[in-house]
Design a protein around this motif. Structure first.
Motif, mmCIF file in Angstrom:
data_model
loop_
_atom_site.group_PDB
_atom_site.id
_atom_site.type_symbol
_atom_site.label_atom_id
_atom_site.label_comp_id
_atom_site.label_asym_id
_atom_site.label_seq_id
_atom_site.Cartn_x
_atom_site.Cartn_y
_atom_site.Cartn_z
ATOM 1 N N SER A 178 -2.314 -4.235 20.534
ATOM 2 C CA SER A 178 -1.197 -4.306 19.599
ATOM 3 C C SER A 178 0.123 -4.385 20.341
ATOM 4 O O SER A 178 1.009 -5.189 20.005
ATOM 5 N N LEU A 179 0.274 -3.572 21.391
ATOM 6 C CA LEU A 179 1.482 -3.586 22.209
ATOM 7 C C LEU A 179 1.589 -4.853 23.038
ATOM 8 O O LEU A 179 2.643 -5.487 23.137
ATOM 9 N N TYR A 180 0.466 -5.219 23.649
ATOM 10 C CA TYR A 180 0.457 -6.267 24.671
ATOM 11 C C TYR A 180 0.638 -7.655 24.071
ATOM 12 O O TYR A 180 1.388 -8.467 24.594
ATOM 13 N N LYS A 181 -0.045 -7.929 22.963
ATOM 14 C CA LYS A 181 -0.026 -9.264 22.374
ATOM 15 C C LYS A 181 0.741 -9.334 21.065
ATOM 16 O O LYS A 181 0.761 -10.376 20.414
ATOM 17 N N SER A 182 1.390 -8.244 20.677
ATOM 18 C CA SER A 182 2.092 -8.202 19.387
ATOM 19 C C SER A 182 1.173 -8.662 18.262
ATOM 20 O O SER A 182 1.576 -9.416 17.379
ATOM 21 N N ASP A 183 -0.070 -8.218 18.320
ATOM 22 C CA ASP A 183 -1.071 -8.677 17.371
ATOM 23 C C ASP A 183 -0.994 -7.841 16.095
ATOM 24 O O ASP A 183 -1.466 -6.705 16.056
ATOM 25 N N ASN A 184 -0.367 -8.404 15.055
ATOM 26 C CA ASN A 184 -0.139 -7.649 13.830
ATOM 27 C C ASN A 184 -1.432 -7.225 13.159
ATOM 28 O O ASN A 184 -1.516 -6.147 12.568
ATOM 29 N N SER A 185 -2.447 -8.082 13.220
ATOM 30 C CA SER A 185 -3.697 -7.739 12.555
ATOM 31 C C SER A 185 -4.403 -6.591 13.261
ATOM 32 O O SER A 185 -5.069 -5.769 12.627
ATOM 33 N N THR A 186 -4.239 -6.502 14.594
ATOM 34 C CA THR A 186 -4.782 -5.355 15.315
ATOM 35 C C THR A 186 -4.033 -4.085 14.909
ATOM 36 O O THR A 186 -4.642 -3.024 14.714
ATOM 37 N N THR A 187 -2.721 -4.189 14.770
ATOM 38 C CA THR A 187 -1.925 -3.046 14.332
ATOM 39 C C THR A 187 -2.342 -2.608 12.932
ATOM 40 O O THR A 187 -2.456 -1.414 12.646
ATOM 41 N N GLU A 188 -2.593 -3.582 12.074
ATOM 42 C CA GLU A 188 -3.042 -3.255 10.730
ATOM 43 C C GLU A 188 -4.425 -2.609 10.749
ATOM 44 O O GLU A 188 -4.726 -1.707 9.962
ATOM 45 N N ALA A 189 -5.260 -3.033 11.685
ATOM 46 C CA ALA A 189 -6.579 -2.410 11.827
ATOM 47 C C ALA A 189 -6.457 -0.951 12.248
ATOM 48 O O ALA A 189 -7.214 -0.091 11.784
ATOM 49 N N ILE A 190 -5.495 -0.672 13.134
ATOM 50 C CA ILE A 190 -5.256 0.709 13.561
ATOM 51 C C ILE A 190 -4.839 1.556 12.359
ATOM 52 O O ILE A 190 -5.317 2.680 12.170
ATOM 53 N N ARG A 191 -3.937 1.003 11.546
ATOM 54 C CA ARG A 191 -3.511 1.721 10.331
ATOM 55 C C ARG A 191 -4.710 2.016 9.435
ATOM 56 O O ARG A 191 -4.899 3.148 8.956
ATOM 57 N N TYR A 192 -5.519 1.009 9.220
ATOM 58 C CA TYR A 192 -6.698 1.146 8.357
ATOM 59 C C TYR A 192 -7.633 2.228 8.895
ATOM 60 O O TYR A 192 -8.131 3.074 8.158
ATOM 61 N N TYR A 193 -7.842 2.211 10.195
ATOM 62 C CA TYR A 193 -8.741 3.180 10.844
ATOM 63 C C TYR A 193 -8.215 4.599 10.698
ATOM 64 O O TYR A 193 -8.947 5.521 10.317
ATOM 65 N N ILE A 194 -6.920 4.801 11.009
ATOM 66 C CA ILE A 194 -6.344 6.149 10.987
ATOM 67 C C ILE A 194 -6.279 6.693 9.562
ATOM 68 O O ILE A 194 -6.590 7.865 9.311
ATOM 69 N N GLU A 195 -5.884 5.853 8.606
ATOM 70 C CA GLU A 195 -5.797 6.323 7.227
ATOM 71 C C GLU A 195 -7.172 6.713 6.686
ATOM 72 O O GLU A 195 -7.306 7.699 5.958
ATOM 73 N N ASN A 196 -8.205 5.945 7.040
ATOM 74 C CA ASN A 196 -9.544 6.274 6.573
ATOM 75 C C ASN A 196 -10.115 7.491 7.289
ATOM 76 O O ASN A 196 -10.941 8.218 6.738
ATOM 77 N N LYS A 197 -9.658 7.730 8.513
ATOM 78 C CA LYS A 197 -10.154 8.876 9.283
ATOM 79 C C LYS A 197 -9.456 10.175 8.892
ATOM 80 O O LYS A 197 -10.071 11.241 8.886
ATOM 81 N N THR A 198 -8.149 10.077 8.572
ATOM 82 C CA THR A 198 -7.354 11.282 8.329
ATOM 83 C C THR A 198 -6.975 11.489 6.862
ATOM 84 O O THR A 198 -6.641 12.612 6.467
ATOM 85 N N GLY A 199 -6.954 10.401 6.088
ATOM 86 C CA GLY A 199 -6.502 10.496 4.713
ATOM 87 C C GLY A 199 -4.995 10.580 4.574
ATOM 88 O O GLY A 199 -4.467 10.832 3.484
ATOM 89 N N VAL A 200 -4.277 10.353 5.676
ATOM 90 C CA VAL A 200 -2.810 10.432 5.682
ATOM 91 C C VAL A 200 -2.226 9.025 5.755
ATOM 92 O O VAL A 200 -2.717 8.175 6.502
ATOM 93 N N ASN A 201 -1.188 8.769 4.980
ATOM 94 C CA ASN A 201 -0.525 7.474 4.992
ATOM 95 C C ASN A 201 0.072 7.200 6.373
ATOM 96 O O ASN A 201 0.810 8.019 6.907
ATOM 97 N N PHE A 202 -0.250 6.040 6.946
ATOM 98 C CA PHE A 202 0.171 5.734 8.316
ATOM 99 C C PHE A 202 1.688 5.640 8.434
ATOM 100 O O PHE A 202 2.270 6.100 9.424
ATOM 101 N N ALA A 203 2.348 5.046 7.432
ATOM 102 C CA ALA A 203 3.808 4.937 7.477
ATOM 103 C C ALA A 203 4.459 6.319 7.475
ATOM 104 O O ALA A 203 5.489 6.526 8.127
ATOM 105 N N ASP A 204 3.857 7.268 6.762
ATOM 106 C CA ASP A 204 4.383 8.637 6.773
ATOM 107 C C ASP A 204 4.293 9.237 8.177
ATOM 108 O O ASP A 204 5.204 9.948 8.624
ATOM 109 N N LEU A 205 3.190 8.946 8.868
ATOM 110 C CA LEU A 205 3.046 9.426 10.249
ATOM 111 C C LEU A 205 4.102 8.787 11.149
ATOM 112 O O LEU A 205 4.661 9.454 12.025
ATOM 113 N N MET A 206 4.368 7.495 10.945
ATOM 114 C CA MET A 206 5.396 6.806 11.723
ATOM 115 C C MET A 206 6.763 7.457 11.497
ATOM 116 O O MET A 206 7.521 7.701 12.449
ATOM 117 N N ASN A 207 7.085 7.737 10.246
ATOM 118 C CA ASN A 207 8.377 8.344 9.929
ATOM 119 C C ASN A 207 8.500 9.751 10.510
ATOM 120 O O ASN A 207 9.562 10.141 10.998
#
Length: 204
Positions: free
Chosen positions: A30-59
Motif C-alpha cells: 500500500s505504501l510502496y505502490k500507492s495501491d488503493n485496492s490493497t489499502t481497501e483490503a487492509i481496511r476490510y481485514y481490520i474491520e472484520n477482525k476487530t469490528g471497529v470502523n477503520f476511519a475511526d482508527l485513523m482519526n
C-alpha cells in the motif's frame, strides 16, 4: 496470519481472492505502490477482525500524532467532501513517522525508498519495483497522492546532517491525468522548497 480478500469489489494485482498476503506485506505494498485496492483490503481485514470502523482508527491515530485539522472517512483518500486533512497535519504525520522511537518509522522509510520490494505468497516470490530517479540526495522518503478535485500532493522528508525537515505540496493542478509530466512539476515544487529550507539550515 494472512490477509484474504473474499470480496472482489476492489480487484488488485497483489491482494485478491486467489492470493494470500501477509498483512505486513499488504501494508508495505500500500505504501510502496500507492495501491488503493490493497489499502481497501487492509481496511476490510481490520474491520472484520476487530469490528471497529477503520476511519475511526485513523482519526484516533491522527489525534495521537498531534493533528488538529483533519477528518478521515475512508482508507485511501477517495473523494468525499467530509474527508480532509491540512498540509500542517500531513507534515505532523510524516514527522511522527521519521522520528518514531520504536524504529518502525525507519523500517517504513526503508521500504518506501527501496527500488524494489519482494514478498512471498503461495510459495511464489513476487517482485514489485518503482522509479526512484526523481529523489534528491537529501530526500529520505516521500509519499504521493491526489484526486481530480484535490489535485496532486506530495509529502516528503529531507535530512541535512542531523537535521530533518518535512515539505508538503498540495493542490497542484492535474491537467492531463496523472502523467509523469504532471508529477515532475510536483516533485520539482517539493525539491525547490526543500532546497530553500536547506539553505536556511546551512546559514543558521
Amino acid at each position: 496470519t494472512t490477509l484474504f480478500r473474499s470480496i472482489k469489489q476492489y480487484p488488485t494485482d497483489y491482494v485478491n481472492g486467489e492470493l494470500l498476503v501477509n498483512p505486513k506485506h499488504a501494508i508495505y505494498l500500500s505504501l510502496y505502490k500507492s495501491d488503493n485496492s490493497t489499502t481497501e483490503a487492509i481496511r476490510y481485514y481490520i474491520e472484520n477482525k476487530t469490528g471497529v470502523n477503520f476511519a475511526d482508527l485513523m482519526n484516533e491515530e491522527a489525534k495521537n500524532m498531534g493533528c488538529v485539522n483533519y477528518n478521515f472517512t475512508n482508507a485511501f483518500g477517495f473523494e468525499d467532501s467530509r474527508h480532509k486533512v491540512s498540509a500542517h497535519d500531513m507534515a505532523r504525520i510524516l514527522a511522527y513517522i521519521i522520528n518514531n522511537p520504536t524504529g518502525k518509522g525507519t523500517e517504513i522509510m526503508n521500504v518506501i525508498n527501496s527500488k524494489e520490494y519482494r514478498f512471498e505468497s503461495d510459495n511464489t516470490i513476487h517482485i514489485v519495483s518503482q522509479q526512484k530517479s526523481h529523489l534528491t540526495p537529501h530526500c529520505i522518503g516521500l509519499k504521493t497522492g491526489g484526486t481530480d478535485t484535490a489535485g496532486g500532493t506530495i509529502v516528503s522528508a529531507y535530512q541535512e546532517d542531523d537535521k530533518k525537515f518535512v515539505v508538503v505540496v498540495m493542490g497542484v493542478p492535474v491537467t492531463d491525468g496523472y502523467s509523469w509530466g504532471n508529477w515532475g512539476k510536483i516533485y520539482s515544487d517539493s525539491t525547490n522548497l526543500a532546497d530553500r529550507k536547506s539553505t536556511r539550515l546551512n546559514s543558521s
